[in-house]
Design a protein around this motif. Structure first.
Motif, short mmCIF file in Angstrom:
data_model
loop_
_atom_site.label_atom_id
_atom_site.label_comp_id
_atom_site.label_asym_id
_atom_site.label_seq_id
_atom_site.Cartn_x
_atom_site.Cartn_y
_atom_site.Cartn_z
N GLN A 40 -36.48 5.10 -24.81
CA GLN A 40 -37.69 5.88 -25.06
C GLN A 40 -38.11 5.83 -26.52
O GLN A 40 -39.30 5.73 -26.83
CB GLN A 40 -37.45 7.34 -24.63
CG GLN A 40 -37.35 7.53 -23.13
CD GLN A 40 -36.91 8.95 -22.76
OE1 GLN A 40 -35.95 9.48 -23.31
NE2 GLN A 40 -37.63 9.55 -21.83
N ILE A 41 -37.13 5.88 -27.42
CA ILE A 41 -37.45 5.80 -28.85
C ILE A 41 -37.98 4.42 -29.20
O ILE A 41 -38.98 4.28 -29.92
CB ILE A 41 -36.21 6.16 -29.69
CG1 ILE A 41 -35.83 7.64 -29.47
CG2 ILE A 41 -36.48 5.91 -31.17
CD1 ILE A 41 -34.55 8.07 -30.15
N ASP A 42 -37.34 3.38 -28.67
CA ASP A 42 -37.82 2.01 -28.89
C ASP A 42 -39.26 1.87 -28.42
O ASP A 42 -40.11 1.27 -29.10
CB ASP A 42 -36.95 1.00 -28.15
CG ASP A 42 -35.57 0.83 -28.76
OD1 ASP A 42 -35.34 1.38 -29.86
OD2 ASP A 42 -34.72 0.17 -28.14
N ALA B 89 -28.33 12.07 -33.94
CA ALA B 89 -28.89 10.81 -33.43
C ALA B 89 -29.28 9.86 -34.57
O ALA B 89 -29.78 8.77 -34.30
CB ALA B 89 -30.10 11.09 -32.55
N ARG B 90 -29.06 10.24 -35.82
CA ARG B 90 -29.53 9.42 -36.93
C ARG B 90 -29.06 7.97 -36.86
O ARG B 90 -29.86 7.05 -37.08
CB ARG B 90 -29.13 10.07 -38.27
CG ARG B 90 -29.85 9.45 -39.46
CD ARG B 90 -29.69 10.30 -40.69
NE ARG B 90 -28.34 10.23 -41.25
CZ ARG B 90 -27.93 10.94 -42.29
NH1 ARG B 90 -28.75 11.81 -42.86
NH2 ARG B 90 -26.70 10.82 -42.75
N PRO B 91 -27.79 7.68 -36.57
CA PRO B 91 -27.38 6.27 -36.47
C PRO B 91 -28.17 5.50 -35.40
O PRO B 91 -28.56 4.35 -35.61
CB PRO B 91 -25.89 6.35 -36.11
CG PRO B 91 -25.46 7.68 -36.66
CD PRO B 91 -26.62 8.59 -36.43
N LEU C 26 -35.05 1.64 -35.48
CA LEU C 26 -36.02 1.23 -36.49
C LEU C 26 -35.83 -0.23 -36.88
O LEU C 26 -36.80 -0.97 -37.08
CB LEU C 26 -35.90 2.13 -37.72
CG LEU C 26 -36.35 3.58 -37.55
CD1 LEU C 26 -35.93 4.43 -38.75
CD2 LEU C 26 -37.87 3.64 -37.38
N ARG C 27 -34.58 -0.65 -36.98
CA ARG C 27 -34.30 -2.05 -37.31
C ARG C 27 -34.67 -2.96 -36.13
O ARG C 27 -35.27 -4.03 -36.33
CB ARG C 27 -32.83 -2.22 -37.68
CG ARG C 27 -32.44 -1.53 -38.99
CD ARG C 27 -31.01 -1.87 -39.40
NE ARG C 27 -30.69 -1.28 -40.70
CZ ARG C 27 -30.08 -0.11 -40.85
NH1 ARG C 27 -29.70 0.60 -39.78
NH2 ARG C 27 -29.83 0.36 -42.06
N ILE D 249 -38.34 -0.40 -39.89
CA ILE D 249 -37.50 0.24 -40.90
C ILE D 249 -38.27 0.44 -42.21
O ILE D 249 -38.09 1.46 -42.90
CB ILE D 249 -36.21 -0.59 -41.15
CG1 ILE D 249 -35.19 0.22 -41.96
CG2 ILE D 249 -36.52 -1.92 -41.83
CD1 ILE D 249 -34.42 1.21 -41.15
N GLN D 250 -39.18 -0.47 -42.55
CA GLN D 250 -39.95 -0.34 -43.79
C GLN D 250 -41.09 0.65 -43.65
O GLN D 250 -41.68 1.06 -44.66
CB GLN D 250 -40.50 -1.72 -44.21
CG GLN D 250 -39.42 -2.75 -44.50
CD GLN D 250 -38.45 -2.30 -45.58
OE1 GLN D 250 -38.86 -1.70 -46.58
NE2 GLN D 250 -37.16 -2.57 -45.38
N ASP D 251 -41.41 1.02 -42.42
CA ASP D 251 -42.49 1.98 -42.17
C ASP D 251 -42.01 3.42 -42.20
O ASP D 251 -42.82 4.35 -42.15
CB ASP D 251 -43.12 1.73 -40.79
CG ASP D 251 -43.81 0.39 -40.67
OD1 ASP D 251 -44.08 -0.22 -41.72
OD2 ASP D 251 -44.07 -0.05 -39.54
N ALA D 252 -40.70 3.63 -42.26
CA ALA D 252 -40.13 4.96 -42.04
C ALA D 252 -39.80 5.70 -43.33
O ALA D 252 -39.43 5.11 -44.34
CB ALA D 252 -38.88 4.83 -41.18
N LYS D 253 -39.91 7.02 -43.24
CA LYS D 253 -39.45 7.94 -44.28
C LYS D 253 -38.58 8.98 -43.58
O LYS D 253 -38.78 9.30 -42.40
CB LYS D 253 -40.63 8.63 -44.98
CG LYS D 253 -41.67 7.68 -45.57
CD LYS D 253 -41.13 6.94 -46.77
CE LYS D 253 -42.24 6.12 -47.45
NZ LYS D 253 -42.67 4.97 -46.61
N TYR D 254 -37.63 9.54 -44.33
CA TYR D 254 -36.69 10.50 -43.76
C TYR D 254 -36.73 11.79 -44.58
O TYR D 254 -36.75 11.75 -45.81
CB TYR D 254 -35.28 9.91 -43.78
CG TYR D 254 -34.17 10.86 -43.39
CD1 TYR D 254 -33.91 11.13 -42.05
CD2 TYR D 254 -33.39 11.48 -44.37
CE1 TYR D 254 -32.88 12.00 -41.69
CE2 TYR D 254 -32.35 12.34 -44.01
CZ TYR D 254 -32.10 12.61 -42.67
OH TYR D 254 -31.10 13.46 -42.32
N LEU D 255 -36.77 12.94 -43.87
CA LEU D 255 -36.83 14.24 -44.56
C LEU D 255 -35.85 15.23 -43.94
O LEU D 255 -35.65 15.26 -42.72
CB LEU D 255 -38.24 14.83 -44.48
CG LEU D 255 -39.38 14.00 -45.06
CD1 LEU D 255 -40.03 13.14 -43.97
CD2 LEU D 255 -40.44 14.89 -45.71
#
Length: 246
Positions: free
Chosen positions: A169-171, A188-190, A196-197, A202-208
């Motif tokens: 679903q995330i993919d 679920a972070r890993p 994302l990879r 992966i280059q489109d993402a930001k983490y908060l």
């Protein structure tokens, strides 16, 4: 005594969004209702700590009348039966106060109806009591503001998913939508980093983490992010690297 008399004596169940963490993001309406409430309710951990109450702490300064509190202790477990039992007990305690004609304000991080625990109490109480919802600033809006970056522009699509969704679903969300917010990253972070990879986002993402709080953390290059579990209050914001201007 007719049914209307009985109804008039009942209190209101009010879900109040207190925002993601910054006390100054609480709306004036939320502030007024918190200060005037007969009863305040909130989720709490086993030690009695409450994120929502902590965010709203300034609202209690100077309150002239004594407010009763209902702390709904929520076990830190993925077992939904334990959570449902806690909501059942909380709803019962709240219903008792409402039946006595007292308004009960339930404090909820972010917005009450956006991944909010208030929704589970609402479904247990709305058929019997008058209910009201006061919207709050959601974590995704606060994240966009913290990044100084729009979630969507022009014809871009936006999807909001949870770290609890399956990898498939995330993919799918990452492949099909221009912008994706992945809530409740935590454990679920890993898996999210892997997704994302896999989808070349992966280059489109930001983490908060802990947006608007003293321990707020923002990682602009998530390829440097630790490949381990993170805190519950964390999310990923994924947007297109290049955007059109027309």
């Amino acid at each position: 005594m007719n049914g209307m008399d009985t109804e008039e004596k009942q209190g209101r169940f009010i879900g109040v969004g207190v925002g993601p963490g910054d006390p100054e993001l609480i709306t004036l309406k939320a502030l007024r209702l918190i200060q005037s409430a007969d009863v305040i309710s909130y989720l709490a951990n086993a030690e009695g700590g409450s994120q929502a109450k902590s965010i709203a702490c300034e609202a209690f300064v100077g309150v002239a009348h004594k407010q009763h509190e209902i702390a709904i202790v929520m076990p830190m477990s993925t077992d939904r039966q334990l959570a449902n039992d806690a909501y059942d007990r909380g709803a019962k305690a709240i219903a008792h106060e409402l039946s006595q004609g007292k308004d009960v304000v339930f404090l909820c991080e972010g917005d009450p109806l956006f991944f909010g625990s208030f929704a589970y109490l609402l479904e247990r109480l709305e058929g019997r009591f008058a209910c009201q919802v006061i919207p709050g600033v959601s974590s995704i809006n606060a994240a966009s503001s913290a990044l100084n970056h729009p979630l969507t522009v022009l014809k871009e699509s936006l999807a909001v998913v949870s770290g609890r969704h399956s990898p498939e679903q995330i993919d799918s969300a990452l492949e099909q939508h221009d912008s994706v917010v992945i809530m409740k990253a935590g454990r679920a972070r890993p898996r999210i980093l892997m997704a994302l990879r896999k989808t070349n986002r992966i280059q489109d993402a930001k983490y908060l983490e802990y947006i608007g709080r003293d321990n707020e953390r923002i990682v602009h290059d998530v390829s440097t992010l630790e490949n381990g579990a993170g805190p519950y209050f964390s999310l990923f914001v994924v947007t297109k690297s290049e955007r059109g201007t027309r």
